[in-house]
Design a protein around this motif. Structure first.
Motif, PDB file in Angstrom:
ATOM      1  N   SER A  13      -4.664  -5.950  -6.098  1.00 47.49           N
ATOM      2  CA  SER A  13      -3.299  -5.849  -5.554  1.00 47.49           C
ATOM      3  C   SER A  13      -2.243  -5.696  -6.644  1.00 47.49           C
ATOM      4  O   SER A  13      -1.144  -5.205  -6.378  1.00 47.49           O
ATOM      5  CB  SER A  13      -2.977  -7.088  -4.702  1.00 47.49           C
ATOM      6  N   ASN A  41      -3.227   4.999  -6.473  1.00 47.88           N
ATOM      7  CA  ASN A  41      -2.293   4.362  -7.416  1.00 47.88           C
ATOM      8  C   ASN A  41      -1.544   5.399  -8.249  1.00 47.88           C
ATOM      9  O   ASN A  41      -0.318   5.381  -8.335  1.00 47.88           O
ATOM     10  CB  ASN A  41      -3.051   3.408  -8.349  1.00 47.88           C
ATOM     11  N   ARG A  97      -0.616  -2.268  -7.208  1.00 48.14           N
ATOM     12  CA  ARG A  97       0.116  -1.898  -5.988  1.00 48.14           C
ATOM     13  C   ARG A  97       1.420  -2.678  -5.877  1.00 48.14           C
ATOM     14  O   ARG A  97       2.435  -2.158  -5.408  1.00 48.14           O
ATOM     15  CB  ARG A  97      -0.784  -2.118  -4.767  1.00 48.14           C
ATOM     16  N   ARG A 150       1.379   7.726  -6.856  1.00 49.98           N
ATOM     17  CA  ARG A 150       2.660   7.134  -6.452  1.00 49.98           C
ATOM     18  C   ARG A 150       3.728   7.347  -7.527  1.00 49.98           C
ATOM     19  O   ARG A 150       4.850   6.867  -7.393  1.00 49.98           O
ATOM     20  CB  ARG A 150       2.480   5.643  -6.121  1.00 49.98           C
ATOM     21  N   THR A 164       4.989  -0.752  -5.877  1.00 45.74           N
ATOM     22  CA  THR A 164       5.928  -1.000  -4.770  1.00 45.74           C
ATOM     23  C   THR A 164       7.284  -1.413  -5.320  1.00 45.74           C
ATOM     24  O   THR A 164       8.337  -0.938  -4.859  1.00 45.74           O
ATOM     25  CB  THR A 164       5.372  -2.097  -3.842  1.00 45.74           C
ATOM     26  N   ASN A 201       0.821  -1.213   0.000  1.00 43.40           N
ATOM     27  CA  ASN A 201       0.000   0.000   0.000  1.00 43.40           C
ATOM     28  C   ASN A 201       0.850   1.257   0.000  1.00 43.40           C
ATOM     29  O   ASN A 201       0.385   2.320  -0.376  1.00 43.40           O
ATOM     30  CB  ASN A 201      -0.951  -0.011   1.197  1.00 43.40           C
TER      31      ASN A 201
END
Length: 462
Positions: A223, A284, A226, A287, A230, A112
């Motif tokens: 997911s 999302n 993400r 980021r 990440t 997250n």
């Protein structure tokens, strides 16, 4: 040792309700052990006092309310990260699916993440060359930008995504560049296309792929982006790399959001999508960016298919509010056999002016781009006028603009799937096309630019 609960109260679709819990947090990972000793994983979607709603990744088939044991692991979904991830292929939950060795992680990161502090953000201002003229010349991609591609069903957005992933690079000094590619809800054939294309061209060596297939669980689709972001943050801000993140297809992601929202019996918003979809998309998209004092950056190209080619549909509509522009694919250009069918008139890059010019691309870039846009727009309008009034009603200059518009589509926008044009080739091509127009009509370029860059005669191939 984790506390086990035997208090599953109800099962509805992919959701289970566990009662009499304590100390459980939103987003925690749960393990559900069946009577057969099979263990499935899920994620906490909602906590209300001692009641917890869990969505299972692998579905609820075979579960019963009396014999299923639930353990909460006290942490969210984590991605094990390592520099060895480059060249590897993972599923939507970060598990290797390329038959390669397991990743030995340097660390595990919560998928997250955290939004970038606005004060710490650095302004995007460095040009990324994609090798695609309609992007580089007209709607320039800048390092740290979010620039979505809005497409329609059946248009070649997958081909364009693969081409950008292969060709994109930061110009100037030798920079470490990587691509993180996340595919959500795609078919096996589409997944095979991306994997084989990257392997064939060697682009896989600098790429990390996260693949979620259409028959994989909806929660995994949530997911997947993400996981990709990440991974991108790790390479950008810990390994000082410039990372391009391509997310396709965000429409499938939003449909998974709607499916989960319906299972939770939430009050629907526009077209059945949850009211928090804007916030979810922003977690999302935001980021991407650059951070002061960090060498690396994250540039994002989300790809979404517009249902019925409708730009006012909630998904492209909300995406447009969050991102810095859009590239729109045209069904009309596709029917003419033009690839990539990027319609430059409704397309926009809000950060273009920050990433072009001397020392970034070329001193004439801003003016030649403006001149090409104006001439093409006029040519398109005159083509429509000619359909109504007939060509006899047009002046000779009008006919020149119509010819320019046709040649612009066939020579500038049109290019091969494996054709990688440098920014100099793109700008020179634009100047060649301007030879089709009288010099008196070139009002958006400077006289010294005309003297320096405009060819003295019309190129024979035009």
């Amino acid at each position: 040792m984790y506390k086990e609960y035997l208090s599953v109260n109800s099962i509805a679709g992919p959701l289970i309700l566990v009662q009499e819990t304590e100390g459980i947090k939103y987003g925690e990972i749960a393990e559900i052990e069946l009577k057969t000793n099979e263990v499935r994983r899920g994620r906490v979607l909602e906590v209300n006092r001692d009641k917890v709603l869990v969505q299972l990744f692998e579905g609820t088939t075979g579960l019963n309310t009396t014999e299923s044991r639930v353990r909460f692991l006290g942490r969210g979904i984590e991605l094990p990260v390592s520099a060895d991830m480059l060249g590897r292929i993972f599923d939507g939950l970060g598990r290797p699916i390329d038959k390669g060795p397991a990743i030995i992680p340097e660390k595990k990161l919560d998928i997250n993440g955290s939004p970038i502090n606005p004060y710490s953000r650095d302004f995007p201002e460095e040009f990324i060359q994609t090798g695609v003229s309609a992007i580089d010349g007209m709607n320039t991609l800048v390092r740290g930008q979010k620039l979505p591609i809005m497409s329609g069903s059946g248009l070649p957005h997958n081909l364009l995504a693969a081409q950008i992933a292969r060709q994109a690079k930061v110009l100037g000094k030798e920079e470490k560049f990587a691509v993180v590619f996340a595919a959500m809800g795609i078919t096996f054939e589409e997944a095979n296309f991306f994997i084989s294309d990257f392997r064939r061209t060697g682009a896989i060596e600098r790429t990390v792929l996260f693949i979620n297939l259409a028959d994989d669980p909806a929660i995994e689709r949530i997911s997947t982006p993400r996981m990709a972001l990440t991974c991108a943050e790790y390479f950008a801000f810990e390994k000082d790399m410039h990372v391009l993140v391509i997310l396709t297809d965000m429409t499938n992601y939003c449909d998974a959001l709607r499916e989960i929202s319906a299972a939770r019996k939430e009050v629907p918003g526009r077209r059945g999508y949850p009211g928090y979809m804007y916030t979810d998309l922003a977690t999302n998209y935001e980021r991407a960016g650059r951070i002061k004092g960090k060498k690396g950056s994250i540039t994002q190209i989300p790809i979404l298919t517009m249902p019925e080619d409708d730009k006012t549909h909630p998904i492209p509509d909300l995406t447009g509010y969050i991102t810095e522009g859009q590239l729109i694919l045209s069904r009309e250009l596709h029917r003419q056999g033009i690839y990539p069918p990027i319609d430059v008139l409704p397309s926009l890059s809000r950060l273009k002016q920050k990433g072009i010019g001397p020392e970034r691309t070329r001193d004439d870039h801003a003016n030649i781009s403006s001149q090409l846009f104006a001439a093409y727009a006029r040519g398109r309008d005159l083509k429509e006028l000619a359909l109504i009034l007939g060509e006899a009603a047009l002046s000779e200059t009008d006919k020149m603009f119509i010819k320019f518009a046709d040649q612009y589509e066939n020579k500038f926008v049109q290019q091969g799937e494996n054709e990688n044009r440098s920014i100099e080739e793109t700008l020179d091509l634009g100047w060649n096309l301007l030879t089709l127009l009288p010099k008196t009509e070139l009002k958006r370029v400077k006289e010294e630019e005309i003297e320096k860059y405009l060819p003295k005669e019309i190129k024979s191939e035009l």
